[in-house]
Scaffold this motif. Structure first.
Motif, PDB file in Angstrom:
ATOM      1  N   THR A  73       5.019  -2.537 -11.137  1.00 18.60           N
ATOM      2  CA  THR A  73       6.275  -2.371 -11.875  1.00 18.60           C
ATOM      3  C   THR A  73       6.245  -1.123 -12.752  1.00 18.60           C
ATOM      4  O   THR A  73       7.291  -0.659 -13.202  1.00 18.60           O
ATOM      5  CB  THR A  73       6.553  -3.602 -12.759  1.00 18.60           C
ATOM      6  N   GLN A  74       5.064  -0.579 -12.988  1.00 17.22           N
ATOM      7  CA  GLN A  74       4.925   0.579 -13.878  1.00 17.22           C
ATOM      8  C   GLN A  74       4.988   1.914 -13.140  1.00 17.22           C
ATOM      9  O   GLN A  74       5.217   2.953 -13.775  1.00 17.22           O
ATOM     10  CB  GLN A  74       3.583   0.496 -14.642  1.00 17.22           C
ATOM     11  N   LEU A  75       4.817   1.892 -11.826  1.00 16.05           N
ATOM     12  CA  LEU A  75       4.813   3.137 -11.063  1.00 16.05           C
ATOM     13  C   LEU A  75       5.509   2.916  -9.727  1.00 16.05           C
ATOM     14  O   LEU A  75       4.954   2.298  -8.811  1.00 16.05           O
ATOM     15  CB  LEU A  75       3.379   3.624 -10.827  1.00 16.05           C
ATOM     16  N   ALA A  76       6.735   3.406  -9.620  1.00 18.23           N
ATOM     17  CA  ALA A  76       7.497   3.256  -8.377  1.00 18.23           C
ATOM     18  C   ALA A  76       6.866   4.097  -7.270  1.00 18.23           C
ATOM     19  O   ALA A  76       6.452   5.237  -7.496  1.00 18.23           O
ATOM     20  CB  ALA A  76       8.938   3.691  -8.601  1.00 18.23           C
ATOM     21  N   GLY A  77       6.782   3.501  -6.086  1.00 23.95           N
ATOM     22  CA  GLY A  77       6.251   4.227  -4.933  1.00 23.95           C
ATOM     23  C   GLY A  77       4.760   4.128  -4.752  1.00 23.95           C
ATOM     24  O   GLY A  77       4.213   4.718  -3.802  1.00 23.95           O
ATOM     25  N   ALA A  78       4.067   3.401  -5.612  1.00 22.72           N
ATOM     26  CA  ALA A  78       2.619   3.264  -5.470  1.00 22.72           C
ATOM     27  C   ALA A  78       2.292   2.353  -4.292  1.00 22.72           C
ATOM     28  O   ALA A  78       2.961   1.342  -4.067  1.00 22.72           O
ATOM     29  CB  ALA A  78       2.012   2.712  -6.754  1.00 22.72           C
ATOM     30  N   THR A  79       1.273   2.703  -3.533  1.00 21.26           N
ATOM     31  CA  THR A  79       0.831   1.891  -2.406  1.00 21.26           C
ATOM     32  C   THR A  79      -0.383   1.060  -2.817  1.00 21.26           C
ATOM     33  O   THR A  79      -0.965   1.275  -3.894  1.00 21.26           O
ATOM     34  CB  THR A  79       0.486   2.782  -1.205  1.00 21.26           C
ATOM     35  N   THR A  80      -0.766   0.116  -1.957  1.00 19.87           N
ATOM     36  CA  THR A  80      -1.894  -0.763  -2.277  1.00 19.87           C
ATOM     37  C   THR A  80      -2.919  -0.746  -1.154  1.00 19.87           C
ATOM     38  O   THR A  80      -2.598  -0.499   0.016  1.00 19.87           O
ATOM     39  CB  THR A  80      -1.408  -2.203  -2.504  1.00 19.87           C
ATOM     40  N   LYS A  81      -4.142  -1.054  -1.536  1.00 24.33           N
ATOM     41  CA  LYS A  81      -5.237  -1.148  -0.567  1.00 24.33           C
ATOM     42  C   LYS A  81      -6.308  -2.059  -1.164  1.00 24.33           C
ATOM     43  O   LYS A  81      -6.559  -2.032  -2.375  1.00 24.33           O
ATOM     44  CB  LYS A  81      -5.825   0.238  -0.271  1.00 24.33           C
ATOM     45  N   THR A  82      -6.918  -2.886  -0.324  1.00 23.16           N
ATOM     46  CA  THR A  82      -7.958  -3.801  -0.810  1.00 23.16           C
ATOM     47  C   THR A  82      -9.341  -3.300  -0.402  1.00 23.16           C
ATOM     48  O   THR A  82      -9.511  -2.555   0.569  1.00 23.16           O
ATOM     49  CB  THR A  82      -7.741  -5.217  -0.248  1.00 23.16           C
ATOM     50  N   ASP A  83     -10.337  -3.728  -1.165  1.00 19.36           N
ATOM     51  CA  ASP A  83     -11.732  -3.412  -0.847  1.00 19.36           C
ATOM     52  C   ASP A  83     -12.573  -4.664  -1.033  1.00 19.36           C
ATOM     53  O   ASP A  83     -12.033  -5.766  -1.182  1.00 19.36           O
ATOM     54  CB  ASP A  83     -12.242  -2.244  -1.705  1.00 19.36           C
ATOM     55  N   THR A  84     -13.858  -4.514  -1.037  1.00 15.47           N
ATOM     56  CA  THR A  84     -14.752  -5.685  -1.066  1.00 15.47           C
ATOM     57  C   THR A  84     -15.317  -5.976  -2.452  1.00 15.47           C
ATOM     58  O   THR A  84     -16.281  -6.744  -2.564  1.00 15.47           O
ATOM     59  CB  THR A  84     -15.916  -5.469  -0.081  1.00 15.47           C
ATOM     60  N   ARG A  85     -14.755  -5.414  -3.468  1.00 14.42           N
ATOM     61  CA  ARG A  85     -15.278  -5.656  -4.813  1.00 14.42           C
ATOM     62  C   ARG A  85     -15.167  -7.133  -5.176  1.00 14.42           C
ATOM     63  O   ARG A  85     -14.261  -7.839  -4.724  1.00 14.42           O
ATOM     64  CB  ARG A  85     -14.559  -4.801  -5.849  1.00 14.42           C
ATOM     65  N   GLY A  86     -16.055  -7.582  -6.042  1.00 13.96           N
ATOM     66  CA  GLY A  86     -16.030  -8.976  -6.466  1.00 13.96           C
ATOM     67  C   GLY A  86     -15.480  -9.165  -7.853  1.00 13.96           C
ATOM     68  O   GLY A  86     -15.527 -10.286  -8.386  1.00 13.96           O
ATOM     69  N   THR A  87     -14.945  -8.121  -8.448  1.00  5.41           N
ATOM     70  CA  THR A  87     -14.396  -8.196  -9.804  1.00  5.41           C
ATOM     71  C   THR A  87     -12.873  -8.215  -9.756  1.00  5.41           C
ATOM     72  O   THR A  87     -12.257  -7.873  -8.744  1.00  5.41           O
ATOM     73  CB  THR A  87     -14.871  -7.007 -10.649  1.00  5.41           C
ATOM     74  N   ALA A  88     -12.255  -8.577 -10.894  1.00  2.12           N
ATOM     75  CA  ALA A  88     -10.802  -8.703 -10.948  1.00  2.12           C
ATOM     76  C   ALA A  88     -10.115  -7.411 -11.378  1.00  2.12           C
ATOM     77  O   ALA A  88      -8.886  -7.333 -11.363  1.00  2.12           O
ATOM     78  CB  ALA A  88     -10.414  -9.830 -11.902  1.00  2.12           C
ATOM     79  N   ASP A  89     -10.871  -6.372 -11.790  1.00  2.00           N
ATOM     80  CA  ASP A  89     -10.248  -5.125 -12.215  1.00  2.00           C
ATOM     81  C   ASP A  89      -9.639  -4.398 -11.016  1.00  2.00           C
ATOM     82  O   ASP A  89     -10.011  -4.628  -9.863  1.00  2.00           O
ATOM     83  CB  ASP A  89     -11.269  -4.231 -12.928  1.00  2.00           C
ATOM     84  N   VAL A  90      -8.658  -3.536 -11.287  1.00  2.00           N
ATOM     85  CA  VAL A  90      -8.013  -2.763 -10.226  1.00  2.00           C
ATOM     86  C   VAL A  90      -8.033  -1.287 -10.591  1.00  2.00           C
ATOM     87  O   VAL A  90      -8.100  -0.920 -11.781  1.00  2.00           O
ATOM     88  CB  VAL A  90      -6.555  -3.229  -9.998  1.00  2.00           C
ATOM     89  N   ASP A  91      -8.003  -0.439  -9.576  1.00  2.00           N
ATOM     90  CA  ASP A  91      -7.987   1.010  -9.780  1.00  2.00           C
ATOM     91  C   ASP A  91      -6.568   1.527  -9.558  1.00  2.00           C
ATOM     92  O   ASP A  91      -5.901   1.127  -8.593  1.00  2.00           O
ATOM     93  CB  ASP A  91      -8.928   1.719  -8.804  1.00  2.00           C
ATOM     94  N   LEU A  92      -6.145   2.429 -10.410  1.00  2.00           N
ATOM     95  CA  LEU A  92      -4.906   3.165 -10.185  1.00  2.00           C
ATOM     96  C   LEU A  92      -5.308   4.625  -9.961  1.00  2.00           C
ATOM     97  O   LEU A  92      -5.703   5.314 -10.909  1.00  2.00           O
ATOM     98  CB  LEU A  92      -3.956   3.044 -11.372  1.00  2.00           C
ATOM     99  N   ILE A  93      -5.199   5.065  -8.711  1.00  2.00           N
ATOM    100  CA  ILE A  93      -5.574   6.432  -8.358  1.00  2.00           C
ATOM    101  C   ILE A  93      -4.301   7.263  -8.287  1.00  2.00           C
ATOM    102  O   ILE A  93      -3.426   7.002  -7.452  1.00  2.00           O
ATOM    103  CB  ILE A  93      -6.337   6.467  -7.021  1.00  2.00           C
ATOM    104  N   ILE A  94      -4.181   8.239  -9.169  1.00  2.00           N
ATOM    105  CA  ILE A  94      -2.965   9.055  -9.252  1.00  2.00           C
ATOM    106  C   ILE A  94      -2.934  10.041  -8.099  1.00  2.00           C
ATOM    107  O   ILE A  94      -3.906  10.797  -7.874  1.00  2.00           O
ATOM    108  CB  ILE A  94      -2.915   9.794 -10.599  1.00  2.00           C
ATOM    109  N   GLY A  95      -1.804  10.047  -7.343  1.00  2.00           N
ATOM    110  CA  GLY A  95      -1.681  10.891  -6.167  1.00  2.00           C
ATOM    111  C   GLY A  95      -0.937  12.195  -6.433  1.00  2.00           C
ATOM    112  O   GLY A  95      -0.422  12.443  -7.535  1.00  2.00           O
TER     113      GLY A  95
END
Length: 208
Positions: free
Chosen positions: A156-178
Motif C-alpha cells: 500500500t506504500q509503493l504503487a507498482g511494486a512486485t513481489t518474490k518469495t525466497d527460502t528465508r525462515g524469518t518474518a522480515d521482508v526486503d524492499l528493493i528500490i528499482g
C-alpha cells in the motif's frame, strides 16, 4: 248510427247481435318484451367478457407473469469471505535496499516508512543479485507467508511494486528500490489503501 257503435267507426261496424268487433291491442307490449330480451342477451355477453378479463389479470395469466419475473431474478452471489487479519505496520520489519545508481534512496525511503509506523531493519545497497536489475518501482522479497501478510500491507506504500518469495525462515521482508522508483505513495493515498485492505467487502444482494 247506433249508440253501441264505437266512436270513430262510422256506420260500417254496427252491432247487430251478440258479436262485437274485436279491438287489436297495440304492439307496444311486444316491443317492450323484445327489448327486454335483447338487454338480457347484451348483459350476459358483457358479464362473460368481464369474467374473461378477470381471468387474464388475476388467473393463470398473472401466475405466468409472476413466474416469469421470478425466473428473471438473479440470485445473490455468494458473499466474499472476510479478508484475513493482516499485520499492522508496526508488526512488519522492512529491510530497505537501493538497487539504483542514485545514492541516498534507501535511507530516505526507510525514514519515511518509519514515520508511517513500520519497523526498519537493514538499510543499504542491494545485493549483487538485484543491484541495477530491478526495472520497476520496487521489489518486495520475503518468505512465502509474506504473500498473505506483510506484502499486501507494505504494497500500500509503493504503487507498482512486485513481489518474490525466497527460502528465508524469518518474518522480515526486503524492499528493493528499482530503477523506476520516484517516491513512496502519498501518505493519504497509502492510508486509504490500507483501510480498504482491512475493510470487509459488502455482501452483494440479488437483483430482480
Amino acid at each position: 248510427m247506433s249508440m253501441l257503435t264505437p266512436p270513430g267507426m262510422g256506420g260500417k261496424y254496427r252491432i247487430t247481435g251478440d258479436v262485437y268487433p274485436r279491438m287489436r291491442r297495440p304492439h307496444r307490449r311486444r316491443r317492450i318484451v323484445l327489448a327486454s330480451a335483447a338487454a338480457v342477451v347484451v348483459l350476459g355477453a358483457a358479464g362473460w367478457g368481464t369474467l374473461q378479463l378477470v381471468d387474464v389479470f388475476s388467473g393463470d395469466g398473472g401466475t405466468k407473469t409472476t413466474a416469469g419475473k421470478q425466473a428473471d431474478c438473479k440470485p445473490a452471489p455468494k458473499p466474499t469471505p472476510a479478508p484475513a487479519a493482516f499485520p499492522k505496520p508496526a508488526q512488519i520489519t522492512v529491510n530497505v535496499y537501493n538497487a539504483t545508481p542514485r545514492s541516498g534512496l534507501a535511507k530516505t525511503t526507510a525514514d519515511e516508512l518509519k514515520k508511517r509506523g513500520f519497523k526498519i531493519g537493514k538499510v543499504g545497497n542491494a545485493p549483487t543479485a538485484y543491484d541495477k536489475k530491478v526495472p520497476g518501482a520496487g521489489l518486495m522479497l520475503g518468505a512465502p507467508a509474506a504473500t498473505k501478510g506483510a506484502f499486501p500491507v507494505l504494497g500500500t506504500q509503493l504503487a507498482g511494486a512486485t513481489t518474490k518469495t525466497d527460502t528465508r525462515g524469518t518474518a522480515d521482508v526486503d524492499l528493493i528500490i528499482g530503477n523506476a522508483f520516484k517516491t513512496l505513495s502519498p501518505k493519504a493515498t497509502a492510508d486509504a489503501a490500507l483501510v480498504a485492505l482491512t475493510k470487509p467487502a459488502p455482501v452483494p444482494t440479488g437483483k430482480c
